[in-house]
Design a protein around this motif. Structure first.
Motif, short mmCIF file in Angstrom:
data_model
loop_
_atom_site.label_atom_id
_atom_site.label_comp_id
_atom_site.label_asym_id
_atom_site.label_seq_id
_atom_site.Cartn_x
_atom_site.Cartn_y
_atom_site.Cartn_z
N HIS A 77 0.82 -1.21 0.00
CA HIS A 77 0.00 0.00 0.00
C HIS A 77 0.86 1.26 0.00
N VAL A 78 2.00 1.22 0.71
CA VAL A 78 2.89 2.39 0.70
C VAL A 78 3.41 2.64 -0.72
N GLU A 79 3.81 1.57 -1.40
CA GLU A 79 4.30 1.75 -2.77
C GLU A 79 3.19 2.24 -3.70
N LEU B 206 -7.75 6.04 -8.84
CA LEU B 206 -7.03 6.64 -9.95
C LEU B 206 -6.40 5.56 -10.84
N ALA B 207 -6.07 4.42 -10.25
CA ALA B 207 -5.31 3.40 -10.97
C ALA B 207 -6.17 2.39 -11.71
N VAL B 208 -7.49 2.42 -11.55
CA VAL B 208 -8.31 1.40 -12.21
C VAL B 208 -8.31 1.61 -13.72
N THR B 209 -8.63 0.56 -14.46
CA THR B 209 -8.64 0.63 -15.91
C THR B 209 -9.85 1.42 -16.40
N ALA B 210 -9.81 1.76 -17.68
CA ALA B 210 -10.95 2.45 -18.29
C ALA B 210 -12.21 1.60 -18.24
N ASP B 211 -12.06 0.29 -18.46
CA ASP B 211 -13.22 -0.60 -18.41
C ASP B 211 -13.80 -0.69 -17.01
N GLU B 212 -12.93 -0.77 -16.01
CA GLU B 212 -13.41 -0.83 -14.63
C GLU B 212 -14.09 0.48 -14.23
N ARG C 166 1.67 6.31 -14.35
CA ARG C 166 1.68 5.36 -13.24
C ARG C 166 2.26 4.02 -13.70
N ALA C 167 1.86 3.56 -14.86
CA ALA C 167 2.36 2.29 -15.39
C ALA C 167 3.87 2.35 -15.62
N GLU C 168 4.35 3.50 -16.08
CA GLU C 168 5.79 3.66 -16.32
C GLU C 168 6.57 3.59 -15.02
N TYR C 169 6.11 4.32 -13.98
CA TYR C 169 6.80 4.29 -12.69
C TYR C 169 6.72 2.91 -12.04
N ALA C 170 5.63 2.19 -12.25
CA ALA C 170 5.44 0.88 -11.62
C ALA C 170 6.47 -0.12 -12.10
N ARG C 171 7.07 0.13 -13.24
CA ARG C 171 8.06 -0.81 -13.77
C ARG C 171 9.43 -0.65 -13.08
N TYR D 244 13.28 2.64 -7.99
CA TYR D 244 13.14 4.10 -7.96
C TYR D 244 12.14 4.52 -6.88
N LEU D 245 11.05 3.78 -6.72
CA LEU D 245 10.08 4.09 -5.66
C LEU D 245 10.74 4.04 -4.29
N ARG D 246 11.55 3.02 -4.07
CA ARG D 246 12.22 2.89 -2.77
C ARG D 246 13.22 4.01 -2.55
N ARG D 247 13.88 4.46 -3.63
CA ARG D 247 14.83 5.56 -3.49
C ARG D 247 14.12 6.88 -3.17
N VAL D 248 12.96 7.09 -3.80
CA VAL D 248 12.17 8.29 -3.49
C VAL D 248 11.84 8.34 -2.01
N LEU D 249 11.41 7.20 -1.46
CA LEU D 249 11.06 7.15 -0.04
C LEU D 249 12.30 7.31 0.84
N ARG D 250 13.38 6.66 0.49
CA ARG D 250 14.59 6.74 1.31
C ARG D 250 15.08 8.18 1.42
N GLU D 251 15.14 8.86 0.29
CA GLU D 251 15.62 10.25 0.32
C GLU D 251 14.63 11.17 1.00
N GLY D 252 13.33 10.93 0.80
CA GLY D 252 12.33 11.74 1.49
C GLY D 252 12.37 11.54 2.99
N ASN D 253 12.56 10.30 3.42
CA ASN D 253 12.65 10.01 4.86
C ASN D 253 13.84 10.72 5.48
N GLU D 254 14.95 10.75 4.77
CA GLU D 254 16.15 11.42 5.30
C GLU D 254 15.89 12.92 5.47
N ARG D 255 15.26 13.54 4.49
CA ARG D 255 14.96 14.98 4.60
C ARG D 255 13.99 15.24 5.75
#
Length: 361
Positions: free
Chosen positions: A95-97, A240-246, A321-326, A330-341
């Motif tokens: 859920h955090v990711e 926000l993440a659901v498909t167009a059909d959903e 969103r699909a691009e970042y999910a791959r 990078y997601l973990r790095r965003v959190l690590r650097e944000g946590n440090e700040r």
């Protein structure tokens, strides 16, 4: 960042200060345009599932807008607060990711904004105990937002953490000395607790904290597909993440009424009005204009309009969103650097609090 002058107290008969907050928000908008650097925003969400359209139009789009204007933005992923209304925090890492993905997809830039998790900032949590000493049980018990959360709690018995939830939020906001919080009107009682905590701490120990202002969105409340408040926990939200059909399926099942002519009447036809408002927000038009276009074509035409509007609006967000999910690294790095700040800011604030309370030993 400079400290703002205190906002006026709610007027008699306006218990939640909604009218005063709206007036104040108009003033703040002008000040933001003139000097965005004087503001620091704290905002965020609990990692209990994907964010939805109610979140987006209630506050998420404001986060990106403020960031792009030059306001300093802190986004907290309040993982500890998941336990306020459930016994365990299921799939917390996932859920955090998901929340990080949602924020990156809508345009939050980790180079300009700080995205962090509650549990990674120990100094923030050390503010909770002195803050709890500044509010009474009766004040917490009267909070209408807490009452609503209790009514929809997943727990068989309400934990003490539920009652301290507003004070947790006060610590989240005040640890970085945020002076602006984008909210929907249902969150005003929580923010008033934060303002109370800041004011009482300053009165008792000396001026340390600003009294943060609410910045109300243009769409403070969107109804869910069942006609009640849109909420992750109630299963009535369009993520926000659901498909167009959903998205099409969810909107097709949305509650409306039996009247064929479509009109924008929030008081008399709240479910229809909420759908019109959603389409209007996606189209950048007035809901009355959307209603006039549909006319007497009925609920089916209304739902088609809403579906097309939402899917067109969300298409670029879903693509990002699909691009970042791959790239989970990078997601973990965003959190690590944000946590440090965030830890650096919280450590400095806690040191200031200890000095004010004469508790350095």
């Amino acid at each position: 960042m400079t400290t703002l002058a205190p906002a006026p107290a709610p007027s008699p008969g306006d218990a939640l200060g909604t009218s005063a907050a709206r007036t104040r928000s108009a003033v703040l908008e002008r000040q933001i345009r003139e000097n965005p650097g004087r503001f620091r925003v704290l905002t965020g969400d609990r990692p209990t599932g994907r964010l939805h359209l109610g979140h987006y139009f209630g506050t998420l789009h404001n986060r990106v807008r403020l960031q792009d204007l030059g306001v300093e933005l802190f986004v907290i992923i309040a993982d500890y607060q998941v336990l306020t209304d459930r016994d365990v925090a299921d799939d917390l890492t996932g859920h955090v990711e998901e929340l990080v993905l949602d924020h990156l997809a809508i345009g939050v830039d980790p180079e300009r904004s700080t995205v962090f998790t509650h549990s990674a900032v120990p100094a923030l949590n050390q503010l909770l105990l002195p803050f709890l000493s500044l509010v009474s049980v009766a004040e917490l018990n009267r909070n209408p937002t807490v009452k609503d959360e209790i009514a929809h709690s997943r727990q068989s018995a309400v934990s003490g953490l539920m009652f301290t939830y507003p004070v947790h939020q006060a610590a989240d906001i005040l640890f970085c000395k945020a002076n602006l919080v984008p909210v929907g009107q249902d969150q005003l009682p929580h923010l008033e607790i934060t303002r109370t905590v800041a004011r009482r701490f300053n009165d008792r120990y000396g001026a340390v904290f600003p009294e943060p202002d609410a910045l109300l969105s243009d769409a403070p409340l969107l109804l869910g597909t069942d006609g009640t408040k849109m909420s992750k926990s109630r299963g009535n939200a369009i993520a926000l993440a659901v498909t167009a059909d959903e998205t099409a399926r969810l909107i097709k099942g949305a509650k409306t009424d039996s009247e064929r002519h479509i009109s924008y009447d929030p008081a008399g036809r709240p479910e229809v009005a909420s759908l019109l408002l959603l389409a209007a927000l996606c189209q950048g038009r007035a809901p009355e204009e959307v209603a006039a276009d549909i006319g007497s074509a009925g609920a089916a035409a209304l739902k088609r309009t809403v579906t097309e509007s939402v899917n067109e609006y969300l298409a670029p967000i879903r693509s990002r969103r699909a691009e970042y999910a791959r790239d989970r690294a990078y997601l973990r790095r965003v959190l690590r650097e944000g946590n440090e700040r965030a830890r650096s800011v919280a450590d400095a604030t806690l040191a200031e609090v200890r000095t004010a309370m004469n508790s350095h030993y």
